[in-house]
Design an enzyme around this catalytic site. Structure first.
Site, PDB file in Angstrom:
ATOM      1  N   GLU A  12       0.806  -1.217   0.000  1.00  0.00           N
ATOM      2  CA  GLU A  12       0.000   0.000   0.000  1.00  0.00           C
ATOM      3  C   GLU A  12       0.845   1.275   0.000  1.00  0.00           C
ATOM      4  O   GLU A  12       0.354   2.329  -0.399  1.00  0.00           O
ATOM      5  CB  GLU A  12      -0.973  -0.026   1.187  1.00  0.00           C
ATOM      6  CG  GLU A  12      -2.038  -1.105   1.009  1.00  0.00           C
ATOM      7  CD  GLU A  12      -2.914  -1.336   2.221  1.00  0.00           C
ATOM      8  OE1 GLU A  12      -4.066  -1.748   2.035  1.00  0.00           O
ATOM      9  OE2 GLU A  12      -2.445  -1.159   3.369  1.00  0.00           O
ATOM     10  N   ILE A 152     -12.703 -10.288   6.658  1.00  0.00           N
ATOM     11  CA  ILE A 152     -14.077 -10.794   6.471  1.00  0.00           C
ATOM     12  C   ILE A 152     -14.172 -11.522   5.127  1.00  0.00           C
ATOM     13  O   ILE A 152     -13.888 -10.948   4.072  1.00  0.00           O
ATOM     14  CB  ILE A 152     -15.113  -9.637   6.519  1.00  0.00           C
ATOM     15  CG1 ILE A 152     -14.983  -8.832   7.832  1.00  0.00           C
ATOM     16  CG2 ILE A 152     -16.527 -10.167   6.321  1.00  0.00           C
ATOM     17  CD1 ILE A 152     -15.390  -9.535   9.099  1.00  0.00           C
ATOM     18  N   MET A 172      -9.436  -3.008   8.053  1.00  0.00           N
ATOM     19  CA  MET A 172      -8.947  -3.358   9.389  1.00  0.00           C
ATOM     20  C   MET A 172      -8.167  -2.234  10.094  1.00  0.00           C
ATOM     21  O   MET A 172      -7.567  -2.498  11.138  1.00  0.00           O
ATOM     22  CB  MET A 172      -8.073  -4.624   9.284  1.00  0.00           C
ATOM     23  CG  MET A 172      -8.833  -5.816   8.700  1.00  0.00           C
ATOM     24  SD  MET A 172      -7.836  -7.314   8.494  1.00  0.00           S
ATOM     25  CE  MET A 172      -7.526  -7.771  10.188  1.00  0.00           C
ATOM     26  N   GLU A 173      -8.153  -1.028   9.533  1.00  0.00           N
ATOM     27  CA  GLU A 173      -7.335   0.047  10.137  1.00  0.00           C
ATOM     28  C   GLU A 173      -7.990   1.429  10.185  1.00  0.00           C
ATOM     29  O   GLU A 173      -7.601   2.256  11.035  1.00  0.00           O
ATOM     30  CB  GLU A 173      -5.993   0.201   9.380  1.00  0.00           C
ATOM     31  CG  GLU A 173      -5.103  -1.016   9.399  1.00  0.00           C
ATOM     32  CD  GLU A 173      -5.411  -2.039   8.299  1.00  0.00           C
ATOM     33  OE1 GLU A 173      -6.147  -1.673   7.344  1.00  0.00           O
ATOM     34  OE2 GLU A 173      -4.966  -3.189   8.396  1.00  0.00           O
ATOM     35  N   ASP A 196     -11.665  -7.026  -3.006  1.00  0.00           N
ATOM     36  CA  ASP A 196     -12.491  -8.240  -2.874  1.00  0.00           C
ATOM     37  C   ASP A 196     -13.872  -7.826  -2.379  1.00  0.00           C
ATOM     38  O   ASP A 196     -14.083  -6.670  -2.069  1.00  0.00           O
ATOM     39  CB  ASP A 196     -11.842  -9.233  -1.891  1.00  0.00           C
ATOM     40  CG  ASP A 196     -11.651  -8.618  -0.516  1.00  0.00           C
ATOM     41  OD1 ASP A 196     -10.566  -8.069  -0.244  1.00  0.00           O
ATOM     42  OD2 ASP A 196     -12.613  -8.626   0.285  1.00  0.00           O
TER      43      ASP A 196
HETATM   44  O1  OS5 Z   1      -4.683  -4.642   6.170  1.00  0.00           O
HETATM   45  C1  OS5 Z   1      -5.679  -5.639   6.071  1.00  0.00           C
HETATM   46  C2  OS5 Z   1      -7.020  -5.004   5.824  1.00  0.00           C
HETATM   47  N1  OS5 Z   1      -6.958  -4.692   4.417  1.00  0.00           N
HETATM   48  C3  OS5 Z   1      -8.239  -4.290   3.801  1.00  0.00           C
HETATM   49  C4  OS5 Z   1      -9.122  -5.433   3.368  1.00  0.00           C
HETATM   50  C5  OS5 Z   1      -9.962  -6.189   4.195  1.00  0.00           C
HETATM   51  N2  OS5 Z   1     -10.163  -6.174   5.527  1.00  0.00           N
HETATM   52  C6  OS5 Z   1     -11.062  -7.053   6.038  1.00  0.00           C
HETATM   53  N3  OS5 Z   1     -11.754  -7.942   5.289  1.00  0.00           N
HETATM   54  C7  OS5 Z   1     -11.596  -7.953   3.948  1.00  0.00           C
HETATM   55  N4  OS5 Z   1     -12.309  -8.817   3.202  1.00  0.00           N
HETATM   56  C8  OS5 Z   1     -10.666  -7.057   3.367  1.00  0.00           C
HETATM   57  N5  OS5 Z   1     -10.273  -6.849   2.087  1.00  0.00           N
HETATM   58  C9  OS5 Z   1      -9.332  -5.860   2.079  1.00  0.00           C
HETATM   59  C10 OS5 Z   1      -6.191  -5.726   3.769  1.00  0.00           C
HETATM   60  C11 OS5 Z   1      -5.474  -6.503   4.839  1.00  0.00           C
HETATM   61  C12 OS5 Z   1      -6.105  -7.870   4.978  1.00  0.00           C
HETATM   62  S1  OS5 Z   1      -5.168  -8.985   5.931  1.00  0.00           S
HETATM   63  C13 OS5 Z   1      -4.152  -9.654   4.640  1.00  0.00           C
HETATM   64  C14 OS5 Z   1      -3.037 -10.497   5.180  1.00  0.00           C
HETATM   65  C15 OS5 Z   1      -2.247 -11.115   4.053  1.00  0.00           C
HETATM   66  C16 OS5 Z   1      -0.787 -10.952   4.278  1.00  0.00           C
HETATM   67  N6  OS5 Z   1      -0.062 -11.759   5.013  1.00  0.00           N
HETATM   68  N7  OS5 Z   1       1.193 -11.333   4.965  1.00  0.00           N
HETATM   69  N8  OS5 Z   1       1.246 -10.258   4.200  1.00  0.00           N
HETATM   70  C17 OS5 Z   1       0.037 -10.000   3.739  1.00  0.00           C
HETATM   71  C18 OS5 Z   1       2.488  -9.512   3.936  1.00  0.00           C
HETATM   72  C19 OS5 Z   1       2.770  -8.423   4.975  1.00  0.00           C
HETATM   73  C20 OS5 Z   1       4.064  -8.180   5.393  1.00  0.00           C
HETATM   74  C21 OS5 Z   1       4.338  -7.193   6.353  1.00  0.00           C
HETATM   75  C22 OS5 Z   1       3.274  -6.443   6.893  1.00  0.00           C
HETATM   76  C23 OS5 Z   1       2.002  -6.678   6.466  1.00  0.00           C
HETATM   77  C24 OS5 Z   1       1.747  -7.653   5.506  1.00  0.00           C
END
Ligand code: OS5
Length: 233
Positions: A12, A152, A172-173, A196
């Site tokens: 991002e 979600i 989530m923020e 999504d």
């Molecule tokens: O930041 C989280 C919230 N974001 C928006 C989002 C969201 N939130 C809730 N429900 C949904 N359906 C959503 N769609 C978009 C996106 C993000 C979701 S959690 C993704 C985790 C996947 C991940 N795992 N490791 N990484 C990404 C790499 C990384 C490395 C360092 C720091 C952060 C991530």
């Protein structure tokens, strides 16, 4: 004027950093902050890591330690409103924490004493975004964004968030950043591009579209910085 630009994940903020001519990395509280200049503007860029706690820490640090006087958030979101499609942009008018629940004591969802269910974003920054969108002929939707410490991927949870908070998108923020900025009296703006639909396909869609949607949001934010610079003369 020093502007905080925040995301939650590396994807991002990478497109933002790529526009800065040079920047200095400053580490604080187990996170990295990138201090630099975009044209005539002083900026501090960081990704917080995922969720309300890390985003609260990062927003507070950017305002208190780096003395930023405006905060712009860029990133991706899950769509709740079916009109929103992957890649679409949404600006938060107000934000709520969908997972905050002391309803057993008679309070509404998202409410705790001393707080409020919704925190409003800055109307001037939203107006600026609309001007940029119309100049560039980009579709920009405004709406309610709901925030919680859950990814979600479930129609039932999504429908609860839609009906309880009138949400158009979820992430989530945003609401935690909003609470920090509101408490400290700093204008803020939360921009998200859809990755999504928060449904059973959300995990796959997120992985496929996170990078492209994050770039759509970041590119729009850069256009807002250009407009700010133009207005400052
Ligand atoms: O930041 C989280 C919230 N974001 C928006 C989002 C969201 N939130 C809730 N429900 C949904 N359906 C959503 N769609 C978009 C996106 C993000 C979701 S959690 C993704 C985790 C996947 C991940 N795992 N490791 N990484 C990404 C790499 C990384 C490395 C360092 C720091 C952060 C991530």
């Amino acid at each position: 004027m020093k502007i905080a630009i925040m995301g939650a994940m590396p994807e991002e903020i990478e497109p933002i950093l790529s526009h800065l001519e040079s920047y200095e990395k400053v580490d604080f509280a187990k996170n990295s902050y990138y201090k630099g200049k975009y044209k005539s503007l002083d900026v501090v860029v960081a990704y917080s890591k995922i969720g309300k706690v890390f985003s609260t820490l990062t927003a507070t640090t950017m305002l208190e330690m780096f003395a930023c006087d405006m905060l712009l958030f860029t990133g991706v979101a899950g769509a709740v409103n079916p009109e929103l499609k992957i890649g679409d942009l949404i600006v938060a008018t107000k934000l709520a924490q969908h997972d905050l629940d002391i309803t057993i004591f008679g309070h509404p969802h998202g409410f705790v004493p001393g707080g409020s269910v919704y925190v409003q974003s800055d109307p001037d920054l939203r107006a600026l975004a609309k001007i940029v969108a119309s100049k560039l002929d980009i579709q920009l939707k405004e709406g309610v964004i709901a925030t919680g410490d859950q990814f979600i991927a479930d129609e039932e949870k999504k429908n609860f968030i839609a009906s309880t908070f009138g949400a158009d998108a979820l992430e989530m923020e945003g609401a935690s950043v909003a609470v920090v900025c509101d408490a400290l009296g700093v204008p803020f703006f939360i921009l998200r591009s859809i990755s999504d639909a928060a449904d059973m396909d959300a995990g796959f869609n997120f992985e496929e579209f996170v990078q492209s949607s994050a770039k759509i949001s970041a590119d729009f934010l850069m256009k807002m910085l250009d407009e700010l610079i133009e207005r400052m003369g």
